[in-house]
Design a protein around this motif. Structure first.
Motif, PDB file in Angstrom:
ATOM      1  N   PRO A 249       0.798  -1.225   0.000  1.00  0.00           N
ATOM      2  CA  PRO A 249       0.000   0.000   0.000  1.00  0.00           C
ATOM      3  C   PRO A 249       0.829   1.273   0.000  1.00  0.00           C
ATOM      4  CG  PRO A 249      -0.842  -1.566   1.613  1.00  0.00           C
ATOM      5  CD  PRO A 249       0.482  -2.097   1.148  1.00  0.00           C
ATOM      6  N   GLN A 250       2.060   1.210   0.550  1.00  0.00           N
ATOM      7  CA  GLN A 250       2.890   2.402   0.622  1.00  0.00           C
ATOM      8  C   GLN A 250       4.346   2.025   0.845  1.00  0.00           C
ATOM      9  OE1 GLN A 250       2.418   5.664   0.093  1.00  0.00           O
ATOM     10  NE2 GLN A 250       4.556   6.046   0.621  1.00  0.00           N
ATOM     11  N   PRO A 253       6.114   3.727   4.814  1.00  0.00           N
ATOM     12  CA  PRO A 253       5.005   4.549   5.322  1.00  0.00           C
ATOM     13  C   PRO A 253       5.348   5.413   6.533  1.00  0.00           C
ATOM     14  CG  PRO A 253       4.726   2.250   5.940  1.00  0.00           C
ATOM     15  CD  PRO A 253       5.857   2.283   4.955  1.00  0.00           C
ATOM     16  N   MET A 264       1.793   6.894   6.595  1.00  0.00           N
ATOM     17  CA  MET A 264       0.621   6.021   6.744  1.00  0.00           C
ATOM     18  C   MET A 264       0.853   5.099   7.936  1.00  0.00           C
ATOM     19  SD  MET A 264      -1.152   3.399   3.963  1.00  0.00           S
ATOM     20  CE  MET A 264      -1.863   4.654   2.890  1.00  0.00           C
ATOM     21  N   TRP A 266       0.049   2.307  10.982  1.00  0.00           N
ATOM     22  CA  TRP A 266      -0.570   0.994  10.852  1.00  0.00           C
ATOM     23  C   TRP A 266      -2.083   1.107  10.976  1.00  0.00           C
ATOM     24  CZ3 TRP A 266      -3.802  -1.070  14.421  1.00  0.00           C
ATOM     25  CH2 TRP A 266      -3.685  -0.693  15.764  1.00  0.00           C
ATOM     26  N   GLN A 269      -3.292   2.200   7.547  1.00  0.00           N
ATOM     27  CA  GLN A 269      -3.115   1.162   6.546  1.00  0.00           C
ATOM     28  C   GLN A 269      -4.099   0.017   6.757  1.00  0.00           C
ATOM     29  OE1 GLN A 269       0.635  -1.449   5.030  1.00  0.00           O
ATOM     30  NE2 GLN A 269       0.819   0.773   4.882  1.00  0.00           N
ATOM     31  N   VAL A 292       1.841  -5.754   3.515  1.00  0.00           N
ATOM     32  CA  VAL A 292       1.774  -4.500   4.279  1.00  0.00           C
ATOM     33  C   VAL A 292       3.164  -4.070   4.728  1.00  0.00           C
ATOM     34  CG1 VAL A 292      -0.602  -4.898   5.037  1.00  0.00           C
ATOM     35  CG2 VAL A 292       1.303  -5.733   6.451  1.00  0.00           C
TER      36      VAL A 292
END
Length: 507
Positions: A249-250, A253, A264, A266, A269, A292
């Motif tokens: 996702p990133q 983060p 971002m 946890w 996310q 993740v």
């Protein structure tokens, strides 16, 4: 008498001219015979390396430079005290592959090469039959700090404005197609460095717009649009014949300072993956894996972000759509992988980024080959990682192209001379990935070992899907080591040079 004199004079003149012509021709012949460019010697053919066991060897002084060797099985009684015996009944993780990041900068450099030179380098790197067989690559979703500019795939507000950009069309997609033509089985994982700026806010309390490439947070109002952004990207590349195996996702983060970045936590996310990304992928009929985190072992020393993946897995609905977690090594220790595995052995672990640069003497193979093999290659695998991916495959001799605010002191796995885009320096990251990918094939299982151990000797063993065995060993000592390997049926020995990596494969 007069006629005789005239005849003699003409004959003498004729002989003189003949002598001059003969000398001239002799001079040309001698010159030609000494000019190797005109009459080159035929190239000496290297004998084919054959044996029961194929071995690749690299020493930290390049005396062995990914040299292909071979030995035969021994049919005499084995009495060697340095015997390592494989134990295929003890089984650990399945391996997904090994490779590097194909960034915008990497693709730009590759496209500056002559097409024949580029084809040769890519074959040496990715071919399963004529090269190292690298099998896993990472690309950015939009820009990274190694792109030609800052951009996302939807810079105009509104997800309907999504579209592949010039950097993808001119550099990244053409290179990916060339790689896939060489190795169609390669896995590709994508990571965004930032969401589109119109989706950013300065914080989640007052949600003020944050029009910056660096820092900011994803506005929850745009969670659905951003999940669709991933889907559209995967589908756009699929139309080009490029399948995406996984996404994160990133990228990093918890890093607010990269040239393109997005914070971002946890908590964020977990909600984004659960409420948007997982559902959007499923609705589109995509089986793309989600990993993740994608950041450092030490969680950037942010106490409430410790065990980032474990916190996300605590929500079962989220855990059900997540394959596992990805890690980098810019802070903390590789043993964090084993700790996360112990807490959630049902979830996968992959290693997705590490760099060499001026700060760690990155072009000094004498130290980097040893350290990177120890900590990155074997270190992550022996702590349950299924994949090992290093940062840029190729940078130029000026460590670029790169972006302001990003890493301007990084080297590539290889560096190409910017003056001619032909001469290539192979650094430690190229070798450590090659020593894995050449013998350990996707789908291999890490297996147990018994027997010889010693300070400075690190290794791990695998069983490939075709039933062959693979073994990768680091000899980080000052002397050659005669290592004997046994699979219970066959055994053989090989003298591993001092300060060397040796990779073996046999059936």
């Amino acid at each position: 008498m007069i006629l005789m004199v005239k005849y003699t004079m003409k004959f003498n003149e004729y002989m003189k001219q003949l002598l001059m012509v003969t000398c001239f021709l002799s001079t040309i012949l001698i010159a030609c015979s000494s000019d190797k460019k005109v009459t080159p010697e035929p190239p000496e053919e290297k004998p084919e390396v054959k044996g029961d066991v194929t071995i690749y060897v690299t020493t930290n002084n390049r005396a062995y430079d990914f040299a292909k060797q071979a030995v035969d099985f021994n049919d005499k009684a084995n009495m060697s005290p340095t015997t390592i015996t494989l134990d295929p009944n003890t089984r650990y993780q399945t391996m997904d592959g090994f490779g590097a990041a194909i960034t915008g900068s990497t693709c730009y450099n590759l496209m500056q090469m002559a097409s024949a030179d580029r084809a040769q380098f890519l074959k040496e790197t990715f071919s399963e039959t004529e090269g190292m067989g690298q099998s896993y690559i990472r690309i950015a979703i939009g820009c990274s700090d190694f792109s030609l500019s800052e951009y996302t795939l939807c810079d105009e507000p509104g997800i309907e404005n999504f579209g592949l950009q010039e950097e993808e069309k001119t550099y990244i997609i053409p290179v990916l197609k060339e790689i896939l033509a060489i190795n169609p089985h390669i896995k590709i994982i994508g990571s965004p460095w930032t969401c589109p700026r119109w989706m950013k806010v300065s914080n989640l309390t007052d949600r003020q717009p944050y029009n910056s490439w660096t820092d900011g947070q994803l506005n929850p109002d745009y969670y659905q649009d951003y999940g669709l952004y991933f889907v559209k990207w995967i589908q756009a590349l699929a139309k080009e014949g490029i399948d995406i195996y996984a996404v994160t996702p990133q990228n990093e983060p918890l890093n607010r300072k990269n040239s393109a970045s997005l914070f971002m936590s946890w908590q964020e996310q977990q909600v984004f993956v659960k409420e948007s990304l997982g559902k959007q992928l499923k609705a589109a009929g995509l089986n793309t894996k989600i990993y993740v985190f994608d950041h450092n072992y030490n969680y950037d020393n942010i106490s409430d972000q410790n065990d980032y993946p474990i916190k996300i897995y605590e929500d079962e609905a989220t855990a059900n759509v997540v394959a596992g977690a990805a890690y980098h090594n810019y802070g903390g220790n590789k043993e964090e992988l084993a700790d996360i595995h112990q807490q959630r052995p049902d979830k996968e672990l992959i290693f997705t980024e590490t760099s060499i640069g001026t700060w760690n003497d990155g072009q000094n193979l004498s130290t980097r080959l040893m350290d990177d093999m120890q900590d990155v290659a074997l270190g992550t695998i022996n702590n349950w990682s299924r994949a090992v991916i290093v940062w840029n495959l190729m940078l130029d001799s000026e460590r670029g192209p790169n972006r302001d605010g990003g890493c301007q002191t990084c080297y590539g796995a290889v560096d190409i001379n910017k003056s001619n885009y032909k001469s290539i320096t192979r650094n430690s990251h190229y070798y450590i990935i090659g020593h894995l990918s050449a013998v350990v094939k996707p789908g291999a299982t890490r297996i147990g070992t018994k027997g010889y151990t010693a300070t400075g000797i690190t290794y791990t063993a695998f069983e490939n899907p075709d039933g062959s065995y693979a073994f990768v060993l680091l000899n980080n000592t000052g002397e050659s080591k005669k290592i004997t390997l046994s699979d219970g049926t066959h055994y053989f020995s090989y003298d591993v040079p001092a300060k060397a990596v040796a990779s073996y494969r046999w059936k």
